[in-house]
Design an enzyme around this catalytic site. Structure first.
Site, mmCIF file in Angstrom:
data_model
loop_
_atom_site.group_PDB
_atom_site.id
_atom_site.type_symbol
_atom_site.label_atom_id
_atom_site.label_comp_id
_atom_site.label_asym_id
_atom_site.label_seq_id
_atom_site.Cartn_x
_atom_site.Cartn_y
_atom_site.Cartn_z
ATOM 1 N N LYS A 50 0.847 -1.202 0.000
ATOM 2 C CA LYS A 50 0.000 0.000 0.000
ATOM 3 C C LYS A 50 0.881 1.251 0.000
ATOM 4 O O LYS A 50 0.631 2.213 -0.738
ATOM 5 C CB LYS A 50 -0.934 -0.010 1.231
ATOM 6 N N GLN A 94 -4.528 -1.717 9.776
ATOM 7 C CA GLN A 94 -4.473 -3.041 9.159
ATOM 8 C C GLN A 94 -5.039 -4.099 10.104
ATOM 9 O O GLN A 94 -4.696 -4.148 11.288
ATOM 10 C CB GLN A 94 -3.013 -3.369 8.787
ATOM 11 N N ASP A 117 -10.997 2.449 4.284
ATOM 12 C CA ASP A 117 -11.348 1.024 4.180
ATOM 13 C C ASP A 117 -12.840 0.822 3.956
ATOM 14 O O ASP A 117 -13.277 -0.256 3.587
ATOM 15 C CB ASP A 117 -10.987 0.313 5.497
HETATM 16 N N1 GUN Z 1 -6.805 -7.081 6.298
HETATM 17 C C1 GUN Z 1 -7.138 -7.818 5.222
HETATM 18 N N2 GUN Z 1 -7.716 -7.050 4.287
HETATM 19 C C2 GUN Z 1 -7.753 -5.791 4.790
HETATM 20 C C3 GUN Z 1 -8.231 -4.555 4.292
HETATM 21 O O1 GUN Z 1 -8.769 -4.433 3.186
HETATM 22 N N3 GUN Z 1 -8.068 -3.481 5.119
HETATM 23 C C4 GUN Z 1 -7.505 -3.588 6.344
HETATM 24 N N4 GUN Z 1 -7.412 -2.482 7.075
HETATM 25 N N5 GUN Z 1 -7.063 -4.718 6.832
HETATM 26 C C5 GUN Z 1 -7.184 -5.819 6.062
#
Ligand code: GUN
Length: 282
Positions: A50, A94, A117
């Site tokens: 990211k 995350q 998100d």
């Molecule tokens: N863990 C797995 N997929 C995601 C996601 O799309 N966003 C976040 N914040 N954590 C994750």
């Protein structure tokens, strides 16, 4: 039948180019803060991906790495500070979090206008009501892949395997918006095989390597594999690719399918968060 393989990269590139050119025009740049708590190896990879993508598109990005024993109070406090920081457009915590931290409390603390998100109940609610502010990254990425195929989803039997808040549930809403008939199957569903066999479109987000085998699916089915199963450093999807590819009409690989789309939508959401803050002056 041999499936057309859909590489996420092709679909994601267009989205990323759009974001990049819009960011280029901005005097002040959008900024994303990603918070990683603890030592989850997969999470570290996702967070770094990211971060790299932000850099590529001209978005400012910070990763805050916190130790496994971080208290919930400390994390919530940090989020509140970022909520009030005018220089931060988006906040992403995350998941998964260490067990002693309540995911719900964290999700509910992120300011809804910075919730890139699309996990906050306010944003989920808006999407549910057909008035989306942000779109959830992975399900929206799946929709972009489906749009790329040009297939009309209206009236299709769409089956989703998995009912998580991150993928299964929001995916159902987005498919419904496109007039599909949607079924979610999960660990308590009776006779999963017969429901899956009836699917014209199958989205698998179950997290079990090769859960979807050729004999389970109908000839010509569209299969989107959201699974990321890491076994001895190698990635596998939920779908037995080598067999299902002989039966499906479209199929996404793992890696190289949905994963890159998730990040592309996150970049779109970060730009959107920036724009919202300009208009709401927060
Ligand atoms: N863990 C797995 N997929 C995601 C996601 O799309 N966003 C976040 N914040 N954590 C994750």
């Amino acid at each position: 039948m041999t499936a057309k393989i859909i590489y996420g990269k092709e679909v994601a590139n267009k989205i990323k180019e759009e974001v990049k050119s819009k960011v280029l025009m901005l005097e002040k740049k959008p900024a994303l803060t990603v918070i990683l708590v603890g030592e989850n190896a997969a999470s570290k990879v996702y967070v770094n991906n990211k971060h790299k993508m932000c850099k590529k598109l001209g978005i400012k990005s910070d990763i805050v790495v916190l130790p496994e024993d971080t208290t919930q109070a400390f994390l919530l406090d940090l989020i509140k500070k970022l909520n009030n920081d005018k220089n931060i457009s988006g906040i992403l915590v995350q998941l998964p979090l260490p067990k002693h931290i309540a995911e719900e409390a964290v999700i509910n603390t992120v300011h809804p206008l910075k919730d890139v998100d699309c996990f906050h109940p306010e944003n989920i609610g808006l999407m549910f009501a057909g008035q989306p502010r942000f779109l959830p990254c992975t399900p929206a990425g799946v929709m972009e892949i489906l749009k790329f195929t040009g297939v009309n989803l209206s009236g299709m039997n769409a089956v989703i395997i998995g009912r998580s808040n991150i993928v299964g549930k929001p995916q159902a809403i987005l498919l419904l918006e496109k007039h599909a008939t949607v079924t979610i199957v999960h660990s308590r569903t009776k006779n999963i095989a017969s429901i899956v066999k009836n699917a014209d479109l199958l989205v698998s987000a179950v997290g079990i390597k090769h859960f979807v085998r050729a004999e389970m699916v109908k000839e010509g089915v569209i299969v989107i594999d959201v699974g990321i199963n890491r076994i001895k450093e190698k990635l596998y999807g939920d779908v037995d690719f080598d067999e299902v590819v002989k039966k499906a009409s479209y199929l996404t690989p793992v890696p190289g399918g949905v994963g890159v789309m998730t990040i592309a939508v996150l970049m779109q959401n970060t730009l959107k968060a920036y724009e919202l803050q300009q208009t709401h002056n927060i």
